[in-house]
Design a protein around this motif. Structure first.
Motif, PDB file in Angstrom:
ATOM      1  N   VAL A  92       0.828  -1.212   0.000  1.00 46.05           N
ATOM      2  CA  VAL A  92       0.000   0.000   0.000  1.00 46.05           C
ATOM      3  C   VAL A  92       0.861   1.259   0.000  1.00 46.05           C
ATOM      4  N   MET A  93       1.857   1.306   0.859  1.00 48.22           N
ATOM      5  CA  MET A  93       2.661   2.520   0.979  1.00 48.22           C
ATOM      6  C   MET A  93       3.625   2.698  -0.192  1.00 48.22           C
ATOM      7  N   ALA A 108      -7.155   9.051  -7.242  1.00 44.85           N
ATOM      8  CA  ALA A 108      -7.199   7.832  -6.431  1.00 44.85           C
ATOM      9  C   ALA A 108      -8.611   7.250  -6.419  1.00 44.85           C
ATOM     10  N   ALA A 109      -9.617   8.113  -6.389  1.00 46.35           N
ATOM     11  CA  ALA A 109     -11.009   7.652  -6.420  1.00 46.35           C
ATOM     12  C   ALA A 109     -11.310   6.959  -7.737  1.00 46.35           C
ATOM     13  N   LYS A 110     -10.905   7.573  -8.855  1.00 48.01           N
ATOM     14  CA  LYS A 110     -11.141   6.970 -10.177  1.00 48.01           C
ATOM     15  C   LYS A 110     -10.412   5.644 -10.314  1.00 48.01           C
ATOM     16  N   GLU A 111      -9.231   5.559  -9.725  1.00 49.21           N
ATOM     17  CA  GLU A 111      -8.402   4.347  -9.813  1.00 49.21           C
ATOM     18  C   GLU A 111      -9.122   3.114  -9.265  1.00 49.21           C
ATOM     19  N   THR A 112     -10.063   3.315  -8.338  1.00 46.94           N
ATOM     20  CA  THR A 112     -10.782   2.180  -7.753  1.00 46.94           C
ATOM     21  C   THR A 112     -11.624   1.445  -8.780  1.00 46.94           C
ATOM     22  N   LEU A 144      -5.746   5.173  -2.669  1.00 48.51           N
ATOM     23  CA  LEU A 144      -6.700   5.708  -1.699  1.00 48.51           C
ATOM     24  C   LEU A 144      -6.349   5.251  -0.290  1.00 48.51           C
ATOM     25  N   LEU A 145      -6.026   3.981  -0.125  1.00 50.99           N
ATOM     26  CA  LEU A 145      -5.639   3.474   1.190  1.00 50.99           C
ATOM     27  C   LEU A 145      -4.393   4.189   1.709  1.00 50.99           C
TER      28      LEU A 145
END
Length: 143
Positions: free
Chosen positions: A45-46, A56-60, A126-127
């Motif tokens: 994640v990092m 980041a929202a679109k990436e989901t 996002l995370l």
């Protein structure tokens, strides 16, 4: 006459109506009694690419996340100006996005409880923002 916005929130719109009780309860009862102690760690994640909350929202890949991400970014930009904990606009936007009535909350929580960790990869940016925000927030002191 429209209700006033809470102090410090700014804006010209009245507060949004509360979600239905069934939606509110779903946030507390969505665990289903599944054990969580034998899940593999979520790795990488990092190391995810840094990106603004809207990206980041679109990436989901979830439906309408471009709109929700934009809204979260606008909220983050507004609230980060006076944030006492040093959260930037994208961190605040990530926290805001997670709490919105959107497909994100239930989908992300279900994936976090899944043993299939690879399905979380589109959520890593996002995370990462959420974890960075959490690091800067003070520990709750109280009951």
């Amino acid at each position: 006459q429209q209700p006033a916005m809470p102090q410090g929130m700014g804006g010209t719109f009245p507060p949004a109506p509360a979600p239905p009780l069934s939606t509110q309860l779903a946030r507390f009862l969505d665990v289903g009694g599944k054990p969580h102690d034998d899940f593999a760690p979520i790795m990488g994640v990092m190391k995810a690419k840094d990106m603004p909350i809207a990206d980041a929202a679109k990436e989901t890949g979830l439906d309408d996340m471009d709109t929700f991400g934009f809204m979260a970014g606008e909220t983050g930009a507004r609230l980060s100006k006076d944030d006492p904990h040093g959260l930037d606009a994208d961190m605040i936007g990530a926290l805001n996005l997670y709490t919105m009535e959107s497909p994100l909350y239930s989908t992300l929580n279900a994936l976090l409880r899944s043993r299939e960790r690879r399905s979380l990869q589109p959520f890593f940016p996002l995370l990462k923002l959420l974890l960075r925000a959490r690091e800067r927030l003070p520990t709750f002191q109280g009951v």
